[in-house]
Write a protein that holds these residues in place. Structure first.
Motif, PDB file in Angstrom:
ATOM      1  N   UNK A 105       0.855  -1.176   0.000  1.00 51.39           N
ATOM      2  CA  UNK A 105       0.000   0.000   0.000  1.00 51.39           C
ATOM      3  C   UNK A 105       0.893   1.229   0.000  1.00 51.39           C
ATOM      4  N   UNK A 106       0.397   2.289  -0.614  1.00 53.18           N
ATOM      5  CA  UNK A 106       1.129   3.557  -0.662  1.00 53.18           C
ATOM      6  C   UNK A 106       0.170   4.653  -0.234  1.00 53.18           C
ATOM      7  N   UNK A 107       0.604   5.452   0.720  1.00 53.44           N
ATOM      8  CA  UNK A 107      -0.132   6.638   1.145  1.00 53.44           C
ATOM      9  C   UNK A 107       0.715   7.836   0.747  1.00 53.44           C
ATOM     10  N   UNK A 108       0.071   8.864   0.228  1.00 53.36           N
ATOM     11  CA  UNK A 108       0.814  10.047  -0.158  1.00 53.36           C
ATOM     12  C   UNK A 108      -0.082  11.231  -0.427  1.00 53.36           C
ATOM     13  N   UNK A 109       0.554  12.319  -0.807  1.00 53.02           N
ATOM     14  CA  UNK A 109      -0.118  13.574  -1.138  1.00 53.02           C
ATOM     15  C   UNK A 109       0.105  13.858  -2.619  1.00 53.02           C
ATOM     16  N   UNK A 110      -0.946  14.281  -3.317  1.00 54.48           N
ATOM     17  CA  UNK A 110      -0.823  14.677  -4.712  1.00 54.48           C
ATOM     18  C   UNK A 110      -1.126  16.168  -4.851  1.00 54.48           C
ATOM     19  N   UNK A 111      -0.499  16.785  -5.819  1.00 57.04           N
ATOM     20  CA  UNK A 111      -0.709  18.201  -6.082  1.00 57.04           C
ATOM     21  C   UNK A 111      -0.641  18.432  -7.583  1.00 57.04           C
ATOM     22  N   UNK A 112      -1.617  19.159  -8.098  1.00 57.66           N
ATOM     23  CA  UNK A 112      -1.617  19.580  -9.498  1.00 57.66           C
ATOM     24  C   UNK A 112      -1.407  21.081  -9.531  1.00 57.66           C
ATOM     25  N   UNK A 113      -0.278  21.513 -10.077  1.00 58.10           N
ATOM     26  CA  UNK A 113      -0.024  22.929 -10.305  1.00 58.10           C
ATOM     27  C   UNK A 113      -0.652  23.287 -11.642  1.00 58.10           C
ATOM     28  N   UNK A 114      -1.613  24.218 -11.612  1.00 58.99           N
ATOM     29  CA  UNK A 114      -2.338  24.594 -12.825  1.00 58.99           C
ATOM     30  C   UNK A 114      -2.356  26.110 -12.968  1.00 58.99           C
ATOM     31  N   UNK A 115      -2.699  26.601 -14.176  1.00 58.95           N
ATOM     32  CA  UNK A 115      -2.786  28.054 -14.369  1.00 58.95           C
ATOM     33  C   UNK A 115      -3.729  28.686 -13.342  1.00 58.95           C
ATOM     34  N   UNK A 116      -3.434  29.928 -12.984  1.00 55.26           N
ATOM     35  CA  UNK A 116      -4.208  30.622 -11.948  1.00 55.26           C
ATOM     36  C   UNK A 116      -5.709  30.621 -12.239  1.00 55.26           C
ATOM     37  N   UNK A 117      -6.079  30.713 -13.507  1.00 55.43           N
ATOM     38  CA  UNK A 117      -7.504  30.746 -13.865  1.00 55.43           C
ATOM     39  C   UNK A 117      -8.222  29.450 -13.496  1.00 55.43           C
ATOM     40  N   UNK A 118      -7.494  28.355 -13.474  1.00 53.39           N
ATOM     41  CA  UNK A 118      -8.083  27.056 -13.129  1.00 53.39           C
ATOM     42  C   UNK A 118      -7.900  26.726 -11.648  1.00 53.39           C
ATOM     43  N   UNK A 119      -6.801  27.163 -11.083  1.00 54.49           N
ATOM     44  CA  UNK A 119      -6.510  26.879  -9.681  1.00 54.49           C
ATOM     45  C   UNK A 119      -5.877  25.515  -9.497  1.00 54.49           C
ATOM     46  N   UNK A 120      -4.981  25.459  -8.529  1.00 56.78           N
ATOM     47  CA  UNK A 120      -4.326  24.191  -8.191  1.00 56.78           C
ATOM     48  C   UNK A 120      -5.322  23.247  -7.531  1.00 56.78           C
ATOM     49  N   UNK A 121      -5.026  21.973  -7.614  1.00 58.14           N
ATOM     50  CA  UNK A 121      -5.789  20.934  -6.927  1.00 58.14           C
ATOM     51  C   UNK A 121      -4.814  20.109  -6.110  1.00 58.14           C
ATOM     52  N   UNK A 122      -5.301  19.550  -4.996  1.00 59.54           N
ATOM     53  CA  UNK A 122      -4.451  18.673  -4.199  1.00 59.54           C
ATOM     54  C   UNK A 122      -5.295  17.819  -3.278  1.00 59.54           C
ATOM     55  N   UNK A 123      -4.671  16.783  -2.758  1.00 54.99           N
ATOM     56  CA  UNK A 123      -5.353  15.898  -1.829  1.00 54.99           C
ATOM     57  C   UNK A 123      -4.431  14.757  -1.436  1.00 54.99           C
ATOM     58  N   UNK A 124      -5.039  13.720  -0.889  1.00 58.62           N
ATOM     59  CA  UNK A 124      -4.300  12.551  -0.413  1.00 58.62           C
ATOM     60  C   UNK A 124      -4.824  11.312  -1.113  1.00 58.62           C
ATOM     61  N   UNK A 125      -4.005  10.262  -1.108  1.00 59.68           N
ATOM     62  CA  UNK A 125      -4.406   9.014  -1.749  1.00 59.68           C
ATOM     63  C   UNK A 125      -3.894   7.820  -0.969  1.00 59.68           C
ATOM     64  N   UNK A 126      -4.598   6.721  -1.147  1.00 58.36           N
ATOM     65  CA  UNK A 126      -4.181   5.408  -0.660  1.00 58.36           C
ATOM     66  C   UNK A 126      -4.284   4.464  -1.844  1.00 58.36           C
TER      67      UNK A 126
END
Length: 144
Positions: A105-126
C-alpha cells in the motif's frame, strides 16, 4: 474527479518472498515516478499503464467508486481534457508499506499545479498495488 494515483509505468522488478523489501519499495516508487512523467507530458493512457488493466480495478474518488480500467481511463479523459486542466502533477510524502511479498500500500499527497484561472488541486491518496506478471500495478486507488 481528482488525481488517483495509481500512477503509470511498468517495472520489470520481480520481488518475491526472498527479495529485499527495499528493492520492492524502489520498484513501486518507480511506478509512481513513471506515472508522474506521463501525466506531466499530457499522456493519460501512459499514466494509466500503472493501473491493473482489469474490470476488477477500483478507483474511489469524490463521486464514489469506479470499477474497471476502461471506465477509469474514460473518467480521467473527461475530467482532464487538455494540458492546462491536467497541470503538472507532483507526489510527496510517499509511505510505501509492503503487506506481503507481492502486495503493498502507498499513502501520499498529490498536487496539481495549474494556471491561476483554473486553480491548483491537491489531496491525499491510498493505493493498493499487487505484483501481477512480474510488474507492480495499482489495483485499488482511493483519492480525495
Amino acid at each position: 474527479m481528482t488525481i488517483g494515483l495509481g500512477l503509470a509505468g511498468c517495472t520489470t522488478a520481480r520481488p518475491s518472498a526472498t527479495t529485499d523489501p527495499a528493492a520492492a519499495r524502489q520498484a513501486i516508487v518507480q511506478v509512481l515516478t513513471t506515472q508522474t512523467s506521463a501525466w506531466n507530458r499530457g499522456d493519460i493512457p501512459g499514466f494509466m499503464e500503472g493501473y491493473w488493466k482489469s474490470d476488477s480495478l477500483v478507483f474511489i474518488g469524490r463521486k464514489g467508486p469506479t470499477y474497471g480500467w476502461q471506465p477509469t481511463l474514460a473518467n480521467y479523459q473527461k475530467n482532464y481534457p487538455d494540458a492546462a486542466t491536467m497541470g503538472q502533477l507532483d507526489f510527496t510524502g510517499l509511505r510505501v508499506t509492503l503487506v506481503a511479498p507481492t502486495a503493498a500500500q502507498v499513502v501520499g499527497h498529490w498536487h496539481l499545479a495549474r494556471p491561476a484561472a483554473l486553480g491548483d488541486l491537491q489531496g491525499y491518496f491510498l493505493l493498493v498495488l499487487r505484483q501481477i506478471d512480474g510488474q507492480w500495478k495499482v489495483v485499488a486507488d482511493h483519492t480525495n
